[in-house]
Write a protein that holds these residues in place. Sequence first.
Motif, PDB file in Angstrom:
ATOM      1  N   THR A 184      19.172  -7.479   4.142  1.00 49.13           N
ATOM      2  CA  THR A 184      19.421  -7.649   2.712  1.00 49.13           C
ATOM      3  C   THR A 184      19.962  -6.391   2.046  1.00 49.13           C
ATOM      4  OG1 THR A 184      17.091  -7.174   2.410  1.00 49.13           O
ATOM      5  CG2 THR A 184      17.750  -9.491   2.360  1.00 49.13           C
ATOM      6  N   ILE A 185      20.144  -5.322   2.807  1.00 47.61           N
ATOM      7  CA  ILE A 185      20.697  -4.104   2.215  1.00 47.61           C
ATOM      8  C   ILE A 185      22.044  -3.812   2.870  1.00 47.61           C
ATOM      9  CG2 ILE A 185      19.562  -2.481   3.826  1.00 47.61           C
ATOM     10  CD1 ILE A 185      19.049  -0.868   1.032  1.00 47.61           C
ATOM     11  N   ARG A 186      22.908  -3.108   2.160  1.00 49.53           N
ATOM     12  CA  ARG A 186      24.206  -2.750   2.728  1.00 49.53           C
ATOM     13  C   ARG A 186      24.005  -1.759   3.884  1.00 49.53           C
ATOM     14  NH1 ARG A 186      28.888  -2.972  -0.351  1.00 49.53           N
ATOM     15  NH2 ARG A 186      29.489  -1.120   0.818  1.00 49.53           N
ATOM     16  N   PRO A 187      24.873  -1.808   4.899  1.00 47.94           N
ATOM     17  CA  PRO A 187      24.726  -0.855   6.015  1.00 47.94           C
ATOM     18  C   PRO A 187      24.877   0.604   5.588  1.00 47.94           C
ATOM     19  CG  PRO A 187      26.149  -2.683   6.645  1.00 47.94           C
ATOM     20  CD  PRO A 187      25.889  -2.838   5.179  1.00 47.94           C
ATOM     21  N   ASP A 188      25.596   0.866   4.476  1.00 47.86           N
ATOM     22  CA  ASP A 188      25.792   2.265   4.060  1.00 47.86           C
ATOM     23  C   ASP A 188      24.716   2.743   3.087  1.00 47.86           C
ATOM     24  OD1 ASP A 188      26.477   0.800   1.829  1.00 47.86           O
ATOM     25  OD2 ASP A 188      28.571   1.432   1.755  1.00 47.86           O
ATOM     26  N   PRO A 214       0.784  -1.233   0.000  1.00 49.11           N
ATOM     27  CA  PRO A 214       0.000   0.000   0.000  1.00 49.11           C
ATOM     28  C   PRO A 214       0.813   1.278   0.000  1.00 49.11           C
ATOM     29  CG  PRO A 214      -0.021  -1.020   2.170  1.00 49.11           C
ATOM     30  CD  PRO A 214       0.731  -1.950   1.277  1.00 49.11           C
ATOM     31  N   GLU A 215       2.055   1.243   0.449  1.00 52.04           N
ATOM     32  CA  GLU A 215       2.809   2.497   0.564  1.00 52.04           C
ATOM     33  C   GLU A 215       4.303   2.196   0.475  1.00 52.04           C
ATOM     34  OE1 GLU A 215       2.555   4.376   4.383  1.00 52.04           O
ATOM     35  OE2 GLU A 215       2.682   2.486   5.462  1.00 52.04           O
ATOM     36  N   PRO A 216       5.099   3.222   0.204  1.00 47.88           N
ATOM     37  CA  PRO A 216       6.546   2.998   0.161  1.00 47.88           C
ATOM     38  C   PRO A 216       7.120   2.836   1.567  1.00 47.88           C
ATOM     39  CG  PRO A 216       6.067   5.316  -0.155  1.00 47.88           C
ATOM     40  CD  PRO A 216       4.740   4.616  -0.092  1.00 47.88           C
ATOM     41  N   TYR A 217       8.336   2.387   1.634  1.00 48.63           N
ATOM     42  CA  TYR A 217       9.030   2.159   2.911  1.00 48.63           C
ATOM     43  C   TYR A 217      10.502   2.425   2.654  1.00 48.63           C
ATOM     44  CZ  TYR A 217       9.509  -2.041   0.124  1.00 48.63           C
ATOM     45  OH  TYR A 217       9.743  -2.883  -0.925  1.00 48.63           O
ATOM     46  N   VAL A 218      11.253   2.509   3.721  1.00 49.24           N
ATOM     47  CA  VAL A 218      12.695   2.678   3.537  1.00 49.24           C
ATOM     48  C   VAL A 218      13.404   1.466   4.144  1.00 49.24           C
ATOM     49  CG1 VAL A 218      12.805   4.244   5.568  1.00 49.24           C
ATOM     50  CG2 VAL A 218      14.720   4.137   3.951  1.00 49.24           C
ATOM     51  N   GLU A 219      14.141   0.788   3.310  1.00 50.14           N
ATOM     52  CA  GLU A 219      14.913  -0.371   3.788  1.00 50.14           C
ATOM     53  C   GLU A 219      16.171   0.143   4.485  1.00 50.14           C
ATOM     54  OE1 GLU A 219      15.851  -3.206   0.748  1.00 50.14           O
ATOM     55  OE2 GLU A 219      13.767  -3.776   0.439  1.00 50.14           O
ATOM     56  N   ILE A 220      16.382  -0.326   5.714  1.00 48.45           N
ATOM     57  CA  ILE A 220      17.541   0.093   6.520  1.00 48.45           C
ATOM     58  C   ILE A 220      18.196  -1.164   7.083  1.00 48.45           C
ATOM     59  CG2 ILE A 220      18.302   1.449   8.523  1.00 48.45           C
ATOM     60  CD1 ILE A 220      15.750   3.095   8.270  1.00 48.45           C
ATOM     61  N   HIS A 221      19.510  -1.223   7.045  1.00 47.81           N
ATOM     62  CA  HIS A 221      20.231  -2.373   7.595  1.00 47.81           C
ATOM     63  C   HIS A 221      20.138  -2.351   9.130  1.00 47.81           C
ATOM     64  CE1 HIS A 221      23.607  -5.019   8.649  1.00 47.81           C
ATOM     65  NE2 HIS A 221      23.416  -5.559   7.444  1.00 47.81           N
TER      66      HIS A 221
END
Length: 743
Positions: free
Chosen positions: A674-678, A634-641
């Motif tokens: 699943t995402i890089r820490p930076d 339903p909405e966007p999100y921000v993937e954060i390590h």
Amino acid sequence: MSKVENLENIIERFGPHLHDAPDGGWQADRVIDKVVPTHCPYCGVQCGMNLLVEKGKLVGFEPRYDFPVNEGRLCPKGVTAYLQTHHPDRLTHPLIKRNGVFEKATWDEALDLVVLKFKELQAKYGKDTLGVYSGSSLTTEKTYLMGKFARAGLGTRYIDYNGRLCMVSAGAGNYKAFGVDRAANPWSDIPLAEVLIIAGANCAETFPVLNKYLWQQRDNGGVWIVIDPRETATARQGDLHLQLKPGTDVAVANGMLHVIVKENLIDEEFIKSRTNDWDQVKAGIEKYTPQVCSEISGVPAEKIVQGGLLYGRAKTGMIMHARGIEHHTNGVDNVLSYINIVLATGKIGSPGKGYGTITGQGNGQGGREMGQKADQLPGQRSINNPEDRKYISEVWDLPLEEMPEAGVSVVEMFGKMREKEIRGLISICNNVMVSLPDTNMVRETLEGLDFFVCIDFFMSESSRYADVVLPGSAWSEDEGVTASAEGRVVKINKANEPPGEAKVDWWIINEIAKRMGRGKYFPFNSPREIFDEMRAASKGGKADYYGITYEKIEKNNGIFWSCPTLDHPGTPRLFEEKFSLPDGKAKFHAIEYKGADEKPDEEFPMILTTGRVVYQYLSGNQTRRIGFLVQQCPEPYVEIHPETAQKMKINDGERVKVISRRGEGIFPALVVRTIRPDTIFIPYHWGEQLAANQLTNPALDPTSKIPEFKACAARIEKIHSRELPILGKGRKGASLSEVQRGK
Ligand code: SF4
């Protein structure tokens, strides 16, 4: 106000048969009176599907097993595509904005106003004061028509298309290295490849049905090397994941090529007989040792070595890439650095050896062939080439001196709008308020236009800023062709009429041209007539459609261009004998690593990258209305390590502020390993305060003029509850359903 359409309104508009139907209006006991074979309106796989029609209404679909690409398979977008056609939000009559509010108008009122304003602006400021912005989800006939409309209808040089935000870096790289812009191989070659390099492409979400071929390749014992800053669903299925920092593809590709050279895995015979300029590349990559490339990219050196050895030692192999490497200020360099690997190992031009970009839009390939690009004429001809200009002038019967010069890319066009060099804009099939970078700047630009016309079938975040909105057609309401990402030209068939007073798009364009006094150049009565002129215009060009007919497409389940004569079978695999540069050889390009335009610093320490999800399509204007797809995402999100989240005491699901030099937005945190820490990631399909493109960098690749969507500097901040947005509020203007209901 609830986003859910009031049930009484739906029943009033669609009849009582919907009253007890499940979501989307399906009824098992329908009496279907027409089954229309066609293709999905969304991505470049162009899956075949059968549309079911009852009493003139599109009521469902069935798998279409005879189309060899998908053999009946469809992804979540494909199975719900038919629901857009009779959606209550469809635009059903022209709208004119008066005193800031849209009012219903007749076609004559709306078209006369458009023509009056266009003529006034051109009389005062010259022909080039009008801009045309087109799209690649249109059929190829319509894209041809848009190119002709700008040049022969309005006489302006300023036209561009939304493929500029998509695959132009690949196209520019392909021209430079091979002399033509098309995927080199049919997808049926994929299962024949021992090794696949999939760079910056999350096929599992953005091209789901392509996975059929990828899995077949795995079943045959094949190996995947996936190069992506995120451990995507595609990367998880890979054998080797090179999880690079966004914007460092050149380092990874040069590092792998370095390994291939050092291990003597190059194909000297191929290099000698079929390519030029290898020596410069060979000398240039000497310094790109795995260690150096590891320091730049963050990929462990041993993985770069593994990648180079796997691909270099394989007898067959293919490299496929998408926006992940193309959406950069060095997007063309990224593409060319991967092409260098293909050419050095001679893995192109035969079964299981190949290369290609994975185009996102349904007609991403066809949309970049027939002249709606700023510098292009039909058949992938150049508007800068005197012979090409003369040929097309003759096909159009347009005096050569009236053929405009090249225009500029869309981001540059928006610059010219701010400078008042362009004062009027007509836009079709796009949604700049979601899809262009720096949407705050885009909003100011639209508000500053003297006159803005939108043709669309749903009101969008962008058309709210228009002075006139003209209701166009959905994909099931017209016929025409598209070219899938493998270069296969397929036929879209008409299943139903546009609703209410909406019209097919080509009629609208034709009608404006006629009322501008240019009807002589727009004598078309059907898409077939446009197609036939387009075939002639493409004849002898690089994208030669002359030998393709509607009947031939349907008989053969598509025809791959180039197809120069009526008895030609088409060209599924390019470059078997020669490349398309003048001497028939491919060209190496020595590429140096430059990196992203904006690098992280103290103020903005993270790298923001953007992308897509399987449940939404591009700017979301079609898919954000389909209940099932909205429920899923339903909405966007921000993937954060997790490391970053822990440092900042951010919990999964907590809304955080993401800030860049251009804007800020509030998104729920998705804390994932699943995402890089930076790096952080936001999907971009939403508008207004949910737009990822509030944040992205409009800096352009110097050759392809693509903006750098995939890497900009950003920071995350925790927020206080009083800062939380109320979703769905704060939009300018009323939604169309509110307008239609007179609210
Ligand atoms: S993979 Fe692409 S073409 Fe096929 S159903 Fe999904 S969106 Fe449509």
